[in-house]
Write a protein that holds these residues in place. Structure first.
Motif, mmCIF file in Angstrom:
data_model
loop_
_atom_site.group_PDB
_atom_site.id
_atom_site.type_symbol
_atom_site.label_atom_id
_atom_site.label_comp_id
_atom_site.label_asym_id
_atom_site.label_seq_id
_atom_site.Cartn_x
_atom_site.Cartn_y
_atom_site.Cartn_z
ATOM 1 N N ASP A 69 0.479 -0.731 0.070
ATOM 2 C CA ASP A 69 0.365 -0.016 0.245
ATOM 3 C C ASP A 69 0.730 1.295 -0.189
ATOM 4 N N TYR A 122 -8.711 2.648 -1.361
ATOM 5 C CA TYR A 122 -10.067 2.747 -0.871
ATOM 6 C C TYR A 122 -10.585 2.412 -1.603
ATOM 7 N N VAL A 170 -6.690 -2.578 3.724
ATOM 8 C CA VAL A 170 -5.398 -1.160 3.303
ATOM 9 C C VAL A 170 -4.761 -0.826 4.420
ATOM 10 N N LEU A 224 -3.471 1.163 6.746
ATOM 11 C CA LEU A 224 -3.440 2.182 7.059
ATOM 12 C C LEU A 224 -2.031 2.220 7.985
ATOM 13 N N ARG A 275 -14.736 8.176 1.038
ATOM 14 C CA ARG A 275 -14.110 6.607 0.829
ATOM 15 C C ARG A 275 -13.944 5.802 2.012
ATOM 16 N N PHE A 276 -12.629 6.624 2.603
ATOM 17 C CA PHE A 276 -12.041 6.177 4.311
ATOM 18 C C PHE A 276 -13.101 5.982 4.808
ATOM 19 N N TYR A 330 -14.878 2.490 4.062
ATOM 20 C CA TYR A 330 -13.458 1.646 4.002
ATOM 21 C C TYR A 330 -13.990 1.517 5.710
#
Length: 555
Positions: A166, A211, A221, A223, A245-246, A249
């Protein structure tokens, strides 16, 4: 028993609950005065576009632009005040087919255009006031970007980052999105604020890509701090999209139970909710709940007690329990800053599908839990928009309630006619409405009040009423039944959905499905003047050209 009590709750559909609480106070936002002039404005241009539109973002609803119209005066001048929730916000100027983004700060901004060169000049805008030099340079950058040949290609990038970590994928994506600005900066030295603005957008575009990819592939993901929503002074469309989007997710991850983890709600949290929102609680009930809160533990034999209290106010408590359980699971993987955003985002996404009573209840439950002033103001802005027509909506609901279980073409709001009858089957209920419109071409839209797509299809269908004469065309809505009986009447009143509305029970809706035979949840049927169905699963309102051909042939 373990110190957590697993509460298995099915997400019940909402019911109307009268629960009014005084709205917490929210600090008044700053504002920017946007004014300007379109020089050499002609009568033709004025007739085509008598308004200038200034729009802005809300960080909790990236798909929604909040628009402030500014009427053009005869001399081409305009003036409008726009609220700002962040120190610097990306706003959008629109006039006809001409548009540009600009960065606004509290104070004033002047935008001037020349009608003689609107469609010929690469940069038709002239800025004065706050951030004037930065906005002028941004306009030049966008003109440069439009002609830049090596723009990021989504499909190519998706293949390129496949199999990468990522962090590596983020670097590749950020580099690709930054390429046009690097090329521009090689020709013209950018102002520091412009660099900050464009760099932030490129970073958020890269984050959103990751995402989206994770959501599509059902993957996770890894992070890092660079990928989390940041506390920075700029609000842009790219930032709103990436943080949305975050949150999607996080909700997706937190909604999936993980083996070996506590996936339910703690006993203390459940007892607190029951104490606050439970109905008909005795002194003994309250004493037991206080004991559970203190110990944060319960026995298996206590399940019946909790279940009994939940059932007394099931709709409200189920939604609150699900919300708190989601946040509790999310906190196991994400930091407090991220989860505060998710807490506000969850309600922002739910608001359009809530009745006024539930919007009141949930807003007053969620808002006091937020500490970030921008999130508080952003949520309040969306909430105020949701309840803006509350007086008119409540009047419509009172009319419907007064009619009882049977209503035949009852006008609850101008142009909104409701039919319902719990004593008849679905065939009879629908055919009464269709027969009342015999002699017209009828467009029947089956839709969902609880989804964005369903509500948007209903709004889009209103264009048909403007396209055809009322004596020749009828629009009939058949919303999916919902345990919140007032949800669709509220939606139809809020959005002025003129037409006939068939409010069916579950059993009646099954009959209507048998009659219309839809293939999708959102479906349309075209019926000719004699009452014959000529097109099942007809094009939806957004397929305007295809739908128009079918309707025109039906007259």
């Amino acid at each position: 028993m373990r110190n957590s009590f697993r509460v298995c709750c099915v997400c019940l559909l909402l019911t109307a609950v009268c629960f009014l609480i005084t709205t917490p106070s929210v600090a008044q936002p700053d504002s920017v005065l946007v004014s300007g002039r379109i020089d050499h404005l002609t009568a033709r241009l004025y007739r085509e576009s008598p308004q200038v539109l200034i729009s802005r973002n809300n960080i909790l609803q990236a798909s929604r632009e909040l628009v402030r119209p500014a009427q053009l005066n005869a001399d081409g001048t305009f003036r409008v005040s726009v609220p700002l929730l962040y120190p610097q916000e990306e706003l959008y100027f629109n006039y006809g087919r001409i548009s540009t983004a600009f960065l606004a700060a509290p104070g004033s901004i002047t935008i001037t255009l020349d009608a003689d060169s609107l469609f010929t000049a690469a940069v038709p805008f002239r800025f004065r006031g706050a951030n004037a030099q930065v906005n002028q340079q941004y306009a030049r950058y966008k003109a440069f970007e439009a002609g830049y040949t090596n723009k990021p290609d989504t499909k190519k990038l998706s293949r390129q980052v496949t199999g990468m970590s990522d962090s590596r994928a983020y670097s590749v994506l950020f580099d690709a999105y930054s390429a046009p600005f690097r090329a521009f900066a090689a020709q013209e030295k950018p102002f520091p604020l412009l660099t900050q603005w464009i760099t932030a957008n490129n970073r958020y575009n890269a984050v959103a890509f990751l995402y989206d990819k994770a959501a599509f592939e059902g993957s996770t993901v890894a992070l890092e701090d660079s990928l989390r929503p940041r506390r920075e002074p700029l609000l842009t469309a790219a930032r709103a999209a990436a943080t949305n989007r975050f949150s999607d997710y996080v909700v997706q991850q937190a909604s999936s139970p993980v083996s070996g983890r506590n996936n339910g709600l703690s006993v203390r949290a459940l007892a607190t909710l029951l104490e606050q929102y439970g109905r008909n609680l005795s002194a003994s009930d309250r004493d037991r709940l206080q004991e559970y809160k203190t110990k944060n533990s319960a026995k298996a034999s206590d399940l019946r007690f909790f279940d009994t209290l939940l059932r007394r106010n099931a709709d409200t408590l189920t939604r609150l329990v699900n919300y708190e359980a989601l946040l509790q699971r999310g906190r196991q993987d994400f930091d407090s800053t991220s989860m505060e955003y998710v807490a506000a985002y969850w309600l922002a996404q739910a608001l359009p599908g809530l009745t006024l009573n539930y919007a009141d209840l949930l807003y007053n439950y969620v808002q006091p839990k937020l500490n970030n002033p921008q999130l508080v103001a952003s949520l309040n802005e969306l909430y105020q928009l949701q309840i803006n027509d509350s007086t008119r909506i409540r009047t419509a609901i009172r009319k419907l309630t007064k009619a009882g279980s049977t209503a035949q073409s009852l006008e609850i709001s101008p142009g909104v006619f409701v039919s319902q009858s719990t004593g008849s089957d679905g065939f009879t209920l629908l055919n009464q409405v269709l027969n009342a419109n015999r002699g017209k071409v009828i467009y029947v839209l089956m839709t969902s009040p609880t989804t964005d797509a369903g509500r948007q299809a209903a709004i889009d269908a209103q264009r048909l009423r403007n396209q055809y004469r009322a004596r020749d065309f009828a629009l009939v809505y058949v919303p999916m039944p919902n345990t919140e009986k007032t949800l669709w009447p509220e939606i139809s009143t809020r959005y002025n959905l003129s037409g006939d509305h068939v409010l069916a029970t579950e059993g009646q809706f099954s009959d209507i499905i048998e009659q219309l035979r839809p293939e999708e949840e959102i479906s349309a049927t075209v019926i000719n003047r004699t009452g014959k169905i000529i097109k099942r699963n007809a094009p939806l309102p957004d397929a305007s050209e295809e739908l128009q051909k079918i309707l025109d042939k039906s007259f």
